[in-house]
Design a protein around this motif. Structure first.
Motif, PDB file in Angstrom:
ATOM      1  N   VAL A   1       9.152 -40.549  50.016  1.00 37.27           N
ATOM      2  CA  VAL A   1       9.037 -40.541  48.807  1.00 37.27           C
ATOM      3  C   VAL A   1       8.454 -39.165  48.441  1.00 37.27           C
ATOM      4  N   LEU A   2       7.844 -38.594  49.081  1.00 37.79           N
ATOM      5  CA  LEU A   2       7.357 -36.841  48.830  1.00 37.79           C
ATOM      6  C   LEU A   2       8.413 -36.058  48.895  1.00 37.79           C
ATOM      7  N   GLU A   3       9.230 -36.283  49.947  1.00 37.95           N
ATOM      8  CA  GLU A   3      10.369 -35.278  50.126  1.00 37.95           C
ATOM      9  C   GLU A   3      11.442 -35.630  49.057  1.00 37.95           C
ATOM     10  N   LEU A   4      11.605 -36.839  48.758  1.00 36.69           N
ATOM     11  CA  LEU A   4      12.534 -37.202  47.728  1.00 36.69           C
ATOM     12  C   LEU A   4      12.251 -36.779  46.277  1.00 36.69           C
ATOM     13  N   LYS A   5      10.888 -36.763  46.043  1.00 39.49           N
ATOM     14  CA  LYS A   5      10.370 -36.107  44.740  1.00 39.49           C
ATOM     15  C   LYS A   5      10.700 -34.543  44.904  1.00 39.49           C
ATOM     16  N   GLU A   6      10.103 -33.995  45.744  1.00 37.67           N
ATOM     17  CA  GLU A   6      10.643 -32.545  45.502  1.00 37.67           C
ATOM     18  C   GLU A   6      12.278 -32.332  45.665  1.00 37.67           C
TER      19      GLU A   6
ATOM     20  N   ASP B   1      14.295 -34.057  44.092  1.00 38.02           N
ATOM     21  CA  ASP B   1      14.593 -34.454  42.650  1.00 38.02           C
ATOM     22  C   ASP B   1      14.330 -33.125  41.751  1.00 38.02           C
ATOM     23  N   GLU B   2      13.353 -32.705  42.131  1.00 40.86           N
ATOM     24  CA  GLU B   2      12.776 -31.570  41.094  1.00 40.86           C
ATOM     25  C   GLU B   2      13.697 -30.317  41.470  1.00 40.86           C
TER      26      GLU B   2
ATOM     27  N   ARG C   1      21.147 -39.450  43.489  1.00 40.08           N
ATOM     28  CA  ARG C   1      20.105 -38.618  43.066  1.00 40.08           C
ATOM     29  C   ARG C   1      20.627 -37.402  42.308  1.00 40.08           C
TER      30      ARG C   1
END
Length: 507
Positions: A120-125, A127-128, A167
Motif C-alpha cells: 500500500v505505502l509503496e504503491l501510494k508513493e 502513484d504520487e 496505475r
C-alpha cells in the motif's frame, strides 16, 4: 488495456527476460562471497534450487522483478552462475516445479537484498510519482518506463505489467483533472465563450480562428507581415498576455498545445469543457509567443530582402559606371604620358593634348563626369527606392511590439521611440536633436548631406531607414530584445541568477 499501449510481442518481452549485454552480465551476475553464503548448500538445498535461487538473486537488481519462468534466463547468465557454483546448467530446467519453491525463494531474495514488495505505502508513493510525471509527459510507454526506474531506485519489486499500466492510466486521468484545477481560476465565463469561439468558422477568414492561428506565414512580403500582425491583434484582444499558465509544467503546456493543434475543431468541440478549455488555453498561450516571434522574424526577413535587392542594384550600377568609365580611362592613358614628359614645355601641353586627342573627345569625356560615390557606394540610396514599400508594414510592427535595448543601444531605442511618435502623429520632419549616434559611419554622410541641403524629406527617409536597419541588426545580435518573446528574449534571461547559480553548486 495493456495491449493498447504495447504490442503482444513487447508485452511478452516486458514479462520475461530480455537479452543481456556484457556489461550487464558482469555487473549483475557476479556473486560475492556473501551471495554464495546465502545460497550455501549447508541449508539443505538441491543443486537445481541453488542455481534457481542464484538466478533470482541476480535478476531482481537487473530487471526490478523476476520473471515467472526462471529457467528462461539468458544462457550466458546461467552459464556464468553455473561455473561459479559448480552446478550443471541443465539443473535449471527442473527448478520451480513447485510454484511455492520459486515464490518462497523470491521472498528470501527480497529480504536478503533489502528490497520491498509493492504494498500500500509503496504503491501510494508510486502513484504520487506517476501523477507528477504525467503532468509533464502523457506518453503511457514513457510513464511505464519512468515508473520502472522509480521502483528500482526505491528497491521496490515491480508489479505485473497490467497492474502497472493500470496505475499509469489512472495517473494520466488524474493529470487531466489536476490540469483543469490549476487553470480553473482563469476560466471566466467571458474567456470560456471566447475560447469556444475559436472553434467556429469565421466568415471573413474562411476557417476557424484556431486553424488560422495555427498556420504559419507563407512568405516574407508586406502582406505576410500584416497578416501575422492581425493574428497578434486577435490574440491580444483575447488578453493572451495576461494568461498566467506557469502553474502548469512547461512540458504539460507543450503537450496540450500540440493536442490542440493536431485535433480538428469538431473533435475539440466534442470534448467536455474540463478537457477542452485547458487545451485551448495552452494553444492560445503558445500561439501568442509563436505569432509574436513570427512577426519579428518576418520584419527581419522583409527588411533584409529589400536591403539585399538594393545591394544587387548598387552592384549593377557600379558595373555600369565602370563600363562607362572605360573611355575616360583610355583618355587618361593618353593624357598622362604627355603630362609626365618633362621634355615637353608646359606652355605646349594644352595645345598638344587638344590637337592630339581632339576637342570632340575631350568635350565628350567632360560630359560624362559623375559625382563621387558615398562611402557605401550608393547602397542606402538604392534602399530608399523601397521606402514606400517598407512603410506598408514597419509602422504597424513598431506600434504592436515593445522593443527594449541593452547597454549600448540607448540611442537606437530613443530613435525607435521618436519614430513611433512620428508615425502616430503623422508627422514628417525628424525633430531637432533626434539621435544619430547609432548610424554607421558609412551611412552618416547621407544625413549630413540632407541636413546641409535642408531636405527634410530626404533626411526623414535616410534616418528612418537607418533606424529600421539598426533595429534589425540589434535583434540579431541580442542588443535589442522583446520581453515577451522566446526567440528574441533578453540574452541575460538565459543565464543563471545568483540564487540559481548557488543552487546549482556554482562557486
Amino acid at each position: 488495456m495493456a495491449t493498447r499501449v504495447f504490442a503482444d510481442d513487447e508485452l511478452a518481452r516486458l514479462r520475461g527476460f530480455p537479452e543481456i549485454n556484457k556489461e550487464e552480465l558482469i555487473r549483475f551476475f557476479t556473486l560475492t562471497p556473501a551471495d554464495v553464503g546465502f545460497i550455501d548448500p549447508g541449508r539443505g538445498r538441491s543443486p537445481k534450487d541453488r542455481l534457481g535461487l542464484a538466478v533470482q538473486l541476480c535478476t531482481l537488481p537487473w530487471l526490478g522483478f523476476v520473471p515467472d519462468d526462471v529457467a528462461s534466463a539468458p544462457p550466458a547468465a546461467v552459464a556464468r552462475l553455473s561455473e561459479h557454483l559448480q552446478i550443471p546448467v541443465g539443473e535449471l530446467r527442473f527448478y520451480g516445479e513447485r510454484e511455492q519453491t520459486r515464490t518462497g525463494h523470491l521472498r528470501e531474495v527480497i529480504r536478503y537484498l533489502n528490497w520491498k514488495p509493492a504494498k500500500v505505502l509503496e504503491l501510494k508513493e508510486l502513484d504520487e510519482f506517476l501523477l507528477a510525471r504525467a503532468m509533464e509527459h502523457d506518453s503511457p510507454s514513457l510513464l511505464f518506463r519512468l515508473a520502472c526506474e522509480h521502483l528500482a531506485s526505491a528497491r521496490v519489486v515491480r508489479p505485473g505489467v497490467v497492474k502497472l499500466l493500470e496505475r499509469v492510466a489512472t495517473a494520466r486521468t488524474e493529470a487531466g483533472r489536476e490540469t483543469y484545477q490549476r487553470v480553473r481560476h482563469l476560466l471566466t465565463p467571458k474567456l470560456m465563450g471566447e475560447l469556444d469561439g475559436l472553434l467556429t468558422v469565421d466568415s471573413v477568414i474562411g476557417t476557424t480562428r484556431l486553424n488560422w492561428l495555427s498556420k504559419g506565414a507563407t512568405g516574407e512580403s508586406a502582406n505576410a507581415v500584416k497578416a501575422e500582425l492581425d493574428k497578434l491583434g486577435l490574440l491580444r484582444g483575447l488578453d493572451d498576455h495576461t494568461l498566467d499558465l506557469t502553474g502548469l509544467p512547461a512540458e504539460r503546456r507543450r503537450f496540450l498545445a500540440a493536442v490542440g493543434r493536431r485535433l480538428t475543431a469538431q473533435s475539440l468541440d466534442r470534448r467536455e469543457p474540463q478537457r477542452r478549455h485547458p487545451i485551448l488555453l495552452t494553444v492560445l498561450s503558445q500561439s501568442a509567443a509563436d505569432v509574436l516571434d513570427e512577426v519579428i522574424s518576418l520584419f527581419d526577413q522583409a527588411v533584409s530582402a529589400r536591403e539585399s535587392r538594393a545591394r544587387i542594384k548598387m552592384r549593377d550600377a557600379l558595373a555600369t559606371r565602370a563600363a562607362a568609365g572605360e573611355g575616360r580611362q583610355a583618355l587618361l592613358d593618353e593624357i598622362l604620358p604627355v603630362l609626365v614628359d618633362t621634355g615637353i614645355e608646359d606652355e605646349m601641353v594644352g595645345g598638344l593634348l587638344r590637337n592630339t586627342i581632339g576637342m570632340e573627345r575631350l568635350r565628350a569625356a567632360l560630359a560624362q563626369t559623375t559625382g563621387r560615390l558615398p562611402r557605401d557606394n550608393g547602397h542606402l540610396a538604392m534602399l530608399d527606392n523601397s521606402y514606400s514599400y517598407l512603410r506598408q508594414f514597419t509602422p504597424d510592427v513598431l506600434k504592436a511590439i515593445e522593443f527594449t535595448g541593452g547597454t549600448g543601444a540607448e540611442a537606437l531605442m530613443e530613435a525607435v521611440k521618436i519614430l513611433k511618435k512620428l508615425n502616430a502623429d503623422g508627422a514628417r520632419k525628424v525633430p531637432e536633436g533626434a539621435p544619430t549616434d547609432f548610424v554607421p559611419v558609412k551611412w552618416a554622410g547621407y544625413l549630413e548631406q540632407a541636413a546641409r541641403d535642408r531636405d527634410v524629406t530626404a533626411y526623414r527617409h535616410f534616418w528612418e531607414l537607418t533606424v529600421l536597419l539598426g533595429l534589425r541588426d540589434g535583434l540579431r545580435s541580442g542588443d535589442v530584445y522583446v520581453p515577451s518573446s522566446r526567440r528574441y528574449a533578453d540574452p541575460a534571461s538565459y543565464l543563471f541568477t545568483p540564487a540559481q547559480w548557488e543552487g546549482a553548486g556554482g562557486g
